[in-house]
Structure formats: C-alpha cells, structure tokens
Design a protein around this motif. Structure first.
Motif, PDB file in Angstrom:
ATOM      1  N   UNK A 189     -59.526  33.507 -14.716  1.00 11.80           N
ATOM      2  CA  UNK A 189     -60.896  33.615 -14.217  1.00 11.80           C
ATOM      3  C   UNK A 189     -61.241  35.083 -13.941  1.00 11.80           C
ATOM      4  N   UNK A 190     -61.479  35.856 -14.982  1.00  9.20           N
ATOM      5  CA  UNK A 190     -61.721  37.300 -14.806  1.00  9.20           C
ATOM      6  C   UNK A 190     -62.992  37.641 -14.031  1.00  9.20           C
ATOM      7  N   UNK A 191     -64.048  36.797 -14.140  1.00 10.39           N
ATOM      8  CA  UNK A 191     -65.292  37.092 -13.418  1.00 10.39           C
ATOM      9  C   UNK A 191     -65.082  36.888 -11.915  1.00 10.39           C
ATOM     10  N   UNK A 192     -64.414  35.804 -11.551  1.00  3.44           N
ATOM     11  CA  UNK A 192     -64.113  35.529 -10.143  1.00  3.44           C
ATOM     12  C   UNK A 192     -63.197  36.613  -9.574  1.00  3.44           C
ATOM     13  N   UNK A 193     -62.225  37.040 -10.375  1.00  2.00           N
ATOM     14  CA  UNK A 193     -61.314  38.105  -9.942  1.00  2.00           C
ATOM     15  C   UNK A 193     -62.089  39.392  -9.674  1.00  2.00           C
ATOM     16  N   UNK A 194     -63.024  39.713 -10.564  1.00  2.00           N
ATOM     17  CA  UNK A 194     -63.863  40.908 -10.380  1.00  2.00           C
ATOM     18  C   UNK A 194     -64.723  40.769  -9.133  1.00  2.00           C
ATOM     19  N   UNK A 195     -65.232  39.560  -8.875  1.00  2.00           N
ATOM     20  CA  UNK A 195     -66.048  39.325  -7.682  1.00  2.00           C
ATOM     21  C   UNK A 195     -65.210  39.523  -6.415  1.00  2.00           C
ATOM     22  N   UNK A 196     -63.947  39.110  -6.458  1.00  2.00           N
ATOM     23  CA  UNK A 196     -63.036  39.351  -5.323  1.00  2.00           C
ATOM     24  C   UNK A 196     -62.861  40.853  -5.101  1.00  2.00           C
ATOM     25  N   UNK A 197     -62.695  41.597  -6.189  1.00  2.00           N
ATOM     26  CA  UNK A 197     -62.567  43.057  -6.108  1.00  2.00           C
ATOM     27  C   UNK A 197     -63.800  43.673  -5.447  1.00  2.00           C
ATOM     28  N   UNK A 198     -64.975  43.254  -5.922  1.00  2.00           N
ATOM     29  CA  UNK A 198     -66.221  43.831  -5.418  1.00  2.00           C
ATOM     30  C   UNK A 198     -66.468  43.454  -3.955  1.00  2.00           C
ATOM     31  N   UNK A 199     -66.065  42.236  -3.569  1.00  2.00           N
ATOM     32  CA  UNK A 199     -66.211  41.808  -2.171  1.00  2.00           C
ATOM     33  C   UNK A 199     -65.357  42.687  -1.262  1.00  2.00           C
TER      34      UNK A 199
END
Length: 322
Positions: free
Chosen positions: A53-63
C-alpha cells in the motif's frame, strides 16, 4: 606569554573546534542513516514484508512530517516560524505539495517492483530532468559543456536498464515519473516562491506542504487502496511489528528532511550535493548486501557512468555559476 601584537588563544578553543567537528560528523552520519534507512525500510515493507500500500505508506510519512514539523518549529524552535502571507502563496504551496506527493508515491510504487540498486540508478538522472524543466519553464540555458555532461547520465541509465536482471517496465515508468516529479518540484519552487516575501526555508515549507499532502492523499488512499486501514489493523493483531515498522519508518521520513536542513545549515548546499552523489552508491551497496538482489556487470557499469555524469554536471554548474 604571547608574541607582540598576537592574541592569546581562547581557553577551550581547540576543544570547541573538536566538538564542532564531532557535531558535523554526527549530523552527516544521521543524514546518511535516515536517507538510506527510509529507502531500505520502504523497500522491505512494500516488497519483502508484503505491505502493498504505497499511497497509505506515503500518507503515514506526510502525517509524521506534519506533526513533527509543528513540534520542531512551534515548540522546540529549531527555526523561526514563517507565516503564509496570502491565499496566492498558499495555492502555490499546494501546487508544490501535489507534485511532491506524486514524486513520493511514484517512488514508493517503484520500490515494489524494482531493486533499490536500480531505483537509485534511475534516480540519479534528476539533473537531466531539472535541466529540461528549467529550459522549458524558465528558458534558462546552461553552457554547452553542462548539457554535454548529461549525456553520460542518460546513457548510463540506458545501459543499466538493459543489464538489469530484475527489470520491470511498470516499476521503471514509476521510477522515471518520481525522478521527473522531484526535478519539477525543484524548478517550480524556484519559480513560485522566488519573491523575498514568499520565500520559505525547507523546514517551514515542509510544515505547510505535509498537511496539504495528507489531505490530497486521503481520498486517493480510500479509493485506490480499498480498506487499507482495516487490513493494517488485522495485520497488527497478528503481528504488532507492522505498527512499529510504520511508526519508525514515518519518523525516519521526517528526519530525512530535518537532517537535510541541518547539514546544509552547518556545512553548505555544495556539501549536501557531494554527500548526495555518494549516498546513491552507498545505498546500492548496502541494499545488495541486505536484499541479495542479483546484479550484472553491465548494470553496475551503467550506474557508474551515470554517477560520473552527475559529478561532472555538478562541477560544470559550479564553475559556470555567476
């Protein structure tokens, strides 16, 4: 007793210099560790662990970047807070955030399909895309020598692609997209936030870009990665390691930006550029040792040619700087 007209050495001067050197070495080590660490951990999560889930992973990074940026600036006062002065400036930051999201998501998607070594080889072509976008968007022309140095950059990647045992077309397209988006963000940032009243340092820019990125990534996560939160909770019930991996990985993503800023502040942008050239090679070696992905002599020769081209490009830019 000092020589006539000479100044006595300040007490602890040598110790201060030594401490300064240790601090700089510590910063550079932290920069290398966070940059290579987040890259390898992304690869492990998305490819080896099976968290697709690369989009969710990126969202975790941005959060994490949003929360930790606020803590660093508002509470710890790492840098003074710079305020957004107008809706126009906010719109420009949002545009940068959109391109930034595209770059990070594409890069994470590519790691699902490509080994880190090849990912870094393609990523090294950033100067080529930067020169192209700068020429198209600002009509900024470099010297013919600078453009000539881009030939080995592109040729090296073409050779590396042909000799890559784990080549994957979709992964390659995503990696090219990530590299191009990274270059586009650099050029756009120079255009959109060029006036003195709108310039933000990298820490404040991240403070405003990260929450916007979360807002942009949330609907994309919901529609493109169905029930990812539920799946992650189920994974956590079976193995709590995933929670700690995501938390650590997200914090590491913030420290990449923090150490980028601190290394530039305490050394120079040129030092960061030199370290960046070496980082790719270090990441390639470490990833091969950890993931044991097959490599070919042709692929390594291609990557070496690209790195040589990047170094020549950096030198040419430095010499032609007005």
């Amino acid at each position: 007793m000092t020589a006539k007209g000479g100044a006595a050495p300040s007490p602890g001067g040598g110790g201060g210099l030594a401490n300064g050197r240790f601090f700089t070495v510590g910063l550079v080590t932290a920069w290398y560790s966070s940059n290579i660490g987040v890259l390898l951990l992304n690869k492990y999560l998305l490819s080896n662990y099976g968290f697709k889930y690369p989009i969710f992973l990126t969202m975790c990074h941005m959060s994490a970047c949003a929360l930790l940026s606020y803590a660093a600036i508002a509470w710890l006062r790492v840098v003074p807070m710079q305020l957004v002065r107008s809706r126009v400036q906010l719109a420009k930051i949002a545009a940068l955030s959109l391109v930034f999201c595209g770059s990070v998501v594409s890069g994470n998607v590519s790691l699902r399909y490509l080994p880190v070594s090849f990912n870094q080889a393609v990523g090294a072509t950033t100067p080529f895309f930067t020169a192209v976008f700068a020429y198209i968007m600002t009509v900024k022309r470099e010297s013919w020598v600078t453009y000539l140095t881009l030939v080995p950059v592109v040729t090296g990647v073409m050779i590396a692609s042909g000799g890559e045992p784990s080549f994957h077309l979709f992964g390659f397209i995503m990696c090219i997209g990530a590299t191009a988006a990274r270059a586009l963000k650099t050029v756009l940032q120079g255009i959109l936030l060029s006036s003195e009243g709108e310039k933000l340092n990298s820490m404040n820019l991240l403070l405003y870009m990260a929450p916007i990125a979360v807002i942009l990534l949330l609907p994309a996560t919901i529609f493109m990665e169905d029930n990812v939160v539920g799946i992650t909770i189920e994974l956590a019930k079976k193995d709590s390691t995933i929670v700690w991996l995501l938390l650590f990985n997200s914090c590491l993503a913030y420290f990449v930006n923090l150490t980028n800023f601190l290394v530039t502040k305490h050394t120079s942008a040129l030092t960061l550029q030199v370290l960046g050239n070496a980082k790719g090679a270090v990441a390639v070696v470490v990833s091969i040792l950890i993931f044991r992905n097959p490599v070919s002599v042709t692929g390594m020769l291609g990557y070496t040619l690209t790195v040589i081209g990047v170094i020549l490009y950096s030198e040419s830019k430095k010499r032609n700087k007005p």
